[in-house]
Design a protein around this motif. Structure first.
Motif, PDB file in Angstrom:
ATOM      1  N   ASP A  61      68.197  27.308  92.959  1.00  0.00           N
ATOM      2  CA  ASP A  61      69.391  27.794  93.641  1.00  0.00           C
ATOM      3  C   ASP A  61      69.946  26.802  94.652  1.00  0.00           C
ATOM      4  OD1 ASP A  61      69.348  30.169  92.209  1.00  0.00           O
ATOM      5  OD2 ASP A  61      68.033  31.152  93.665  1.00  0.00           O
ATOM      6  N   ASP A  62      69.355  25.626  94.766  1.00  0.00           N
ATOM      7  CA  ASP A  62      69.886  24.620  95.684  1.00  0.00           C
ATOM      8  C   ASP A  62      71.277  24.194  95.231  1.00  0.00           C
ATOM      9  OD1 ASP A  62      67.546  24.709  97.078  1.00  0.00           O
ATOM     10  OD2 ASP A  62      66.782  22.759  96.402  1.00  0.00           O
ATOM     11  N   MET A  63      72.140  23.851  96.217  1.00  0.00           N
ATOM     12  CA  MET A  63      73.483  23.346  95.902  1.00  0.00           C
ATOM     13  C   MET A  63      73.362  22.017  95.154  1.00  0.00           C
ATOM     14  SD  MET A  63      75.643  24.001  99.388  1.00  0.00           S
ATOM     15  CE  MET A  63      74.505  23.030 100.362  1.00  0.00           C
ATOM     16  N   LEU A  64      74.107  21.887  94.090  1.00  0.00           N
ATOM     17  CA  LEU A  64      74.016  20.669  93.292  1.00  0.00           C
ATOM     18  C   LEU A  64      74.530  19.458  94.068  1.00  0.00           C
ATOM     19  CD1 LEU A  64      73.321  19.293  90.639  1.00  0.00           C
ATOM     20  CD2 LEU A  64      75.659  19.771  89.866  1.00  0.00           C
ATOM     21  N   ASP A  65      75.659  19.623  94.775  1.00  0.00           N
ATOM     22  CA  ASP A  65      76.230  18.453  95.445  1.00  0.00           C
ATOM     23  C   ASP A  65      75.304  17.922  96.544  1.00  0.00           C
ATOM     24  OD1 ASP A  65      76.687  20.686  96.947  1.00  0.00           O
ATOM     25  OD2 ASP A  65      78.766  20.206  97.463  1.00  0.00           O
ATOM     26  N   GLN A  66      74.658  18.821  97.291  1.00  0.00           N
ATOM     27  CA  GLN A  66      73.736  18.349  98.317  1.00  0.00           C
ATOM     28  C   GLN A  66      72.489  17.727  97.671  1.00  0.00           C
ATOM     29  OE1 GLN A  66      71.944  21.320 100.883  1.00  0.00           O
ATOM     30  NE2 GLN A  66      71.673  19.839 102.536  1.00  0.00           N
ATOM     31  N   THR A  67      72.058  18.297  96.553  1.00  0.00           N
ATOM     32  CA  THR A  67      70.901  17.740  95.838  1.00  0.00           C
ATOM     33  C   THR A  67      71.228  16.345  95.310  1.00  0.00           C
ATOM     34  OG1 THR A  67      70.222  19.968  95.205  1.00  0.00           O
ATOM     35  CG2 THR A  67      69.276  18.133  93.961  1.00  0.00           C
ATOM     36  N   VAL A  68      72.434  16.181  94.775  1.00  0.00           N
ATOM     37  CA  VAL A  68      72.867  14.863  94.314  1.00  0.00           C
ATOM     38  C   VAL A  68      72.889  13.883  95.476  1.00  0.00           C
ATOM     39  CG1 VAL A  68      74.839  13.549  93.415  1.00  0.00           C
ATOM     40  CG2 VAL A  68      74.156  15.706  92.332  1.00  0.00           C
ATOM     41  N   TYR A  69      73.385  14.342  96.615  1.00  0.00           N
ATOM     42  CA  TYR A  69      73.426  13.497  97.817  1.00  0.00           C
ATOM     43  C   TYR A  69      72.013  13.041  98.200  1.00  0.00           C
ATOM     44  CZ  TYR A  69      74.487  12.097 102.628  1.00  0.00           C
ATOM     45  OH  TYR A  69      74.627  11.400 103.797  1.00  0.00           O
ATOM     46  N   ARG A  70      71.048  13.960  98.132  1.00  0.00           N
ATOM     47  CA  ARG A  70      69.645  13.619  98.427  1.00  0.00           C
ATOM     48  C   ARG A  70      69.137  12.558  97.468  1.00  0.00           C
ATOM     49  NH1 ARG A  70      66.039  18.409  97.651  1.00  0.00           N
ATOM     50  NH2 ARG A  70      64.424  16.976  98.375  1.00  0.00           N
ATOM     51  N   MET A  71      69.451  12.725  96.193  1.00  0.00           N
ATOM     52  CA  MET A  71      68.981  11.774  95.198  1.00  0.00           C
ATOM     53  C   MET A  71      69.565  10.387  95.443  1.00  0.00           C
ATOM     54  SD  MET A  71      69.014  14.054  91.671  1.00  0.00           S
ATOM     55  CE  MET A  71      68.288  12.746  90.688  1.00  0.00           C
ATOM     56  N   LEU A  72      70.847  10.340  95.743  1.00  0.00           N
ATOM     57  CA  LEU A  72      71.495   9.053  95.968  1.00  0.00           C
ATOM     58  C   LEU A  72      70.956   8.374  97.216  1.00  0.00           C
ATOM     59  CD1 LEU A  72      75.180  10.032  95.055  1.00  0.00           C
ATOM     60  CD2 LEU A  72      73.606   8.624  93.703  1.00  0.00           C
ATOM     61  N   LYS A  73      70.821   9.130  98.297  1.00  0.00           N
ATOM     62  CA  LYS A  73      70.367   8.555  99.566  1.00  0.00           C
ATOM     63  C   LYS A  73      68.920   8.101  99.501  1.00  0.00           C
ATOM     64  CE  LYS A  73      73.916   8.593 102.280  1.00  0.00           C
ATOM     65  NZ  LYS A  73      74.427   7.298 102.838  1.00  0.00           N
ATOM     66  N   ASN A  74      68.105   8.795  98.714  1.00  0.00           N
ATOM     67  CA  ASN A  74      66.687   8.436  98.610  1.00  0.00           C
ATOM     68  C   ASN A  74      66.388   7.606  97.370  1.00  0.00           C
ATOM     69  OD1 ASN A  74      65.323   9.932 100.930  1.00  0.00           O
ATOM     70  ND2 ASN A  74      66.484  11.592  99.976  1.00  0.00           N
ATOM     71  N   ASN A  75      67.430   7.176  96.691  1.00  0.00           N
ATOM     72  CA  ASN A  75      67.289   6.312  95.516  1.00  0.00           C
ATOM     73  C   ASN A  75      66.350   6.927  94.475  1.00  0.00           C
ATOM     74  OD1 ASN A  75      67.884   3.996  94.026  1.00  0.00           O
ATOM     75  ND2 ASN A  75      66.093   2.898  94.823  1.00  0.00           N
ATOM     76  N   LEU A  76      66.595   8.211  94.192  1.00  0.00           N
ATOM     77  CA  LEU A  76      65.762   8.935  93.243  1.00  0.00           C
ATOM     78  C   LEU A  76      66.453   8.999  91.886  1.00  0.00           C
ATOM     79  CD1 LEU A  76      64.765  11.987  95.492  1.00  0.00           C
ATOM     80  CD2 LEU A  76      63.411   9.926  95.051  1.00  0.00           C
ATOM     81  N   ASN A  77      65.774   8.598  90.855  1.00  0.00           N
ATOM     82  CA  ASN A  77      66.317   8.697  89.509  1.00  0.00           C
ATOM     83  C   ASN A  77      65.913   9.992  88.815  1.00  0.00           C
ATOM     84  OD1 ASN A  77      67.587   6.112  89.499  1.00  0.00           O
ATOM     85  ND2 ASN A  77      65.570   5.176  89.207  1.00  0.00           N
ATOM     86  N   HIS A  78      64.869  10.639  89.342  1.00  0.00           N
ATOM     87  CA  HIS A  78      64.338  11.844  88.715  1.00  0.00           C
ATOM     88  C   HIS A  78      63.959  12.824  89.827  1.00  0.00           C
ATOM     89  CE1 HIS A  78      63.802   8.832  85.578  1.00  0.00           C
ATOM     90  NE2 HIS A  78      63.047   8.162  86.434  1.00  0.00           N
ATOM     91  N   LEU A  79      64.281  14.087  89.642  1.00  0.00           N
ATOM     92  CA  LEU A  79      63.967  15.110  90.643  1.00  0.00           C
ATOM     93  C   LEU A  79      63.462  16.366  89.940  1.00  0.00           C
ATOM     94  CD1 LEU A  79      64.150  15.563  93.758  1.00  0.00           C
ATOM     95  CD2 LEU A  79      66.305  16.740  93.345  1.00  0.00           C
TER      96      LEU A  79
END
Length: 636
Positions: free
Chosen positions: A519-537
């Motif tokens: 149920d996490d917001m997708l846009d904030q999750t995407v932001y987390r991935m980009l900022k933490n240089n994550l390719n997989h979550l």
């Protein structure tokens, strides 16, 4: 591990009967003390060595039943977990070359154990406070040793607890897990030392043991990690206290109800007071199957084993424990030091034993009646500092005087230990050898824990945490077998890694994970991935069950990385995650994992154990896998 002739009890009638049997044992002990029947003139020492079995992938191996059948030696006994082993050294008179003899005996036992383990599919024995590669999945009840006592202990913990508490330990890293198991205590392995004492001096020497607990521990730390996290210098202390904490949620959370107590005050009177204090605080949950053994012995004029008292005492895990025993028909009292970890090498352990036993035997007159000279709470706080910070600690000592750990050990305690060993008639060569090892370790600051921390710092950033723990375990076993004291150890390099032919995913996977919820917001999750240089979550629920996987590649294909699209802002993780992604288990071979990634055309695999997310292995981790496999080829 204690007597095998025990059973779990929670019936009030059985508990009442057992209470009276314990009280009867205390009466026998009181009578023997008053009649002067306890051994006063012979000083003996003893030790118990705990170790952990590792398989070819350097993971805990639950093989104790088969091992004991093969070795057929009563000095080897089981522990709570089937991947642990205990060796009991026969007592030695505290004089002459007792320490070099103890070292020789222990080396002989370990060599015998290692040979038997090697014959069992190349198993290894590791000697350290907490095995670096141990994981939460090893804490399952299927790894419980199938003995009556082990099963009784687990039943008792379930019965005593209102609920399973989380484990929280904060150090260099932070460990917080709600996946509690009554098996957590089995992560710990120790080197327990016994000192036979004159009953007339028991209280003074018991209190002295409490006072010196912190500086002795600071010099001997060897348990810095748990579940891939760098925590305390002696993480065993925090883990064991939390793992067997049976305090009810409605009770005042005072130490008086902890089953791993350091104590709340200096001991008074006689050893009877120590036993009576515990009997007044803690529930009885185990009894001997023949509780009248002591009665029959006592009435026949023989020294009773006090089995009822000893079984109860064995369910209270005091760091400094009072012990009663009978040797060669003569009853005696001992003080047991349960604080010290196993390892790093046998010679290090014997140096630790010589230091503590020298202190105990050489206790100066000024340390009698400690209640008037040192606040007990200072001694307790000192121990907490030693466990957390090792030789970096500062202690408050007699009359409130402050010492750094190094200065207190080198300037105050080592001279006492040397005098104590001389007083016992220990050979000069033994005194010089073992105290010099202790002295050098303190001067250099190179304890087993410090070596692990330094090794970790050298490897971190270039390898996953699980790869690091496997690498460290391999280097540790190699140095353990070489037998040089830990202050001389070099940091590990590639030559130290014993490249097993059976390489598994859990050796290389990443366990320090970012995760998302459905149920996490997708846009904030995407932001987390980009900022933490994550390719997989990975996506998991509150219980840690894997629900799906977000990948940068997948979102690029769906054009979901543009946060400016108002419609995309309304999406949640579950709207775009990949459901039912390909997964592997921790025990999957790396060859299988590579083949699966190639077949599916994917760059990562969530690692799942019984539906719980335990890690992730990626194409980056596979570079280390490739290096591993190349080394295997070179070695053939």
């Amino acid at each position: 591990m204690g007597s095998a002739n025990v059973e779990f009890i929670n019936d009030s009638r059985q508990q009442r009967d057992t209470f009276h049997h314990i009280m009867r044992d205390l009466d026998y002990l009181r009578s023997m003390i008053e009649d002067g029947k306890l051994n006063r003139n012979t000083f003996r020492i003893g030790a118990e060595q705990e170790m952990c079995f590792l398989d070819s992938a350097l993971r805990p191996a639950p093989v104790i039943e088969e091992f004991l059948k093969r070795i057929d030696d009563d000095q080897f006994v089981p522990e709570l977990a089937a991947f642990n082993l205990e060796m009991n050294l026969k007592p030695l008179v505290f004089t002459g070359n007792c320490f070099s003899e103890m070292e020789a005996r222990l080396n002989k036992l370990i060599a015998k154990g290692e040979k038997t383990a090697t014959d069992m599919d190349g198993l290894k024995l590791i000697m350290t406070g907490i095995t670096p590669t141990i994981g939460k999945m090893d804490m399952e009840l299927e790894n419980l040793t199938p003995t009556v006592r082990s099963q009784a202990m687990i039943k008792a913990m379930d019965w005593l607890r209102q609920k399973n508490p989380p484990i929280r330990i904060t150090g260099k890293d932070d460990l917080f897990t709600t996946d509690f198991s009554n098996m957590f205590q089995s992560c710990n392995t120790s080197f327990q030392i016994h000192y036979q004492v004159n009953p007339d001096e028991f209280i003074d020497r018991y209190n002295f043991a409490q006072a010196i607990a912190a500086p002795v521990l600071a010099a001997c730390t060897n348990s810095p990690t748990l579940f891939g996290k760098r925590l305390w210098y002696e993480t065993r202390i925090a883990l064991f206290e939390q793992a067997v904490d049976t305090r009810e949620s409605t009770a005042h959370l005072s130490e008086e109800h902890m089953r791993v107590p350091f104590g709340t005050k200096w001991a008074e009177g006689s050893v009877l007071n120590v036993y009576e204090e515990d009997l007044a605080k803690f529930k009885i949950f185990m009894r001997h199957t023949d509780p009248d053994i002591s009665k029959r012995c006592f009435e026949q004029g023989e020294a009773p084993g006090l089995v009822n008292l000893n079984i109860f005492n064995g369910t209270i895990f005091r760091w400094t424990r009072a012990c009663y025993g009978v040797l060669d028909g003569k009853p005696h009292l001992r003080i047991e030091n349960r604080l010290l970890p196993a390892g790093p090498t046998v010679v290090d352990e014997i140096a630790n034993a010589a230091f503590w036993l020298g202190l105990m035997h050489g206790m100066p007159e000024e340390y009698r009646n400690l209640a008037s000279k040192m606040d007990f709470d200072d001694a307790k706080l000192n121990l907490l500092k030693a466990a957390r910070y090792g030789l970096d600690s500062q202690f408050r000592w007699l009359s409130g005087k402050k010492y750094t750990a190094e200065k207190l050990i080198l300037d105050v305690l080592l001279p006492i230990a040397e005098k104590g060993l001389l007083k016992a008639g220990v050979d000069i060569k033994d005194i010089e050898k073992y105290l010099d090892i202790l002295r050098s370790r303190v001067k250099t600051g190179k304890t087993g824990s410090q070596w692990v921390y330094d090794s970790w710092a050298q490897l971190k950033g270039r390898h996953s945490d699980n790869y690091i723990t496997t690498f460290i375990a391999s280097a540790m076993i190699k140095r353990q077998r070489e037998g040089e004291p830990v202050h001389t150890w070099k940091l590990p390099d590639k030559a130290d890694f014993e490249y097993s032919k059976f390489a598994t995913v859990d050796q290389f996977m990443t366990t320090s994970l970012y995760t998302a919820k459905e149920d996490d917001m997708l846009d904030q999750t995407v932001y987390r991935m980009l900022k933490n240089n994550l390719n997989h979550l990975p996506v998991a629920d509150r219980e840690g069950n894997l629900k799906g996987l977000l990948t940068k590649t997948n979102m690029l294909e769906k054009d979901l990385l543009d946060a400016n699209d108002s419609e995309k802002k309304m999406l949640s993780v579950k709207d775009t995650m990949e459901r039912n992604p390909a997964t592997v288990s921790p025990s999957t071979s790396v060859q299988e994992a590579i083949a699966l990634m190639q077949k599916e055309g994917i760059k990562c695999l969530p690692v799942v154990h019984r539906e719980k997310l335990t890690g992730i292995i990626t194409e980056f981790d596979m570079m280390h896998v490739a290096e591993h496999l190349l080394n295997i080829l070179k070695s053939n």
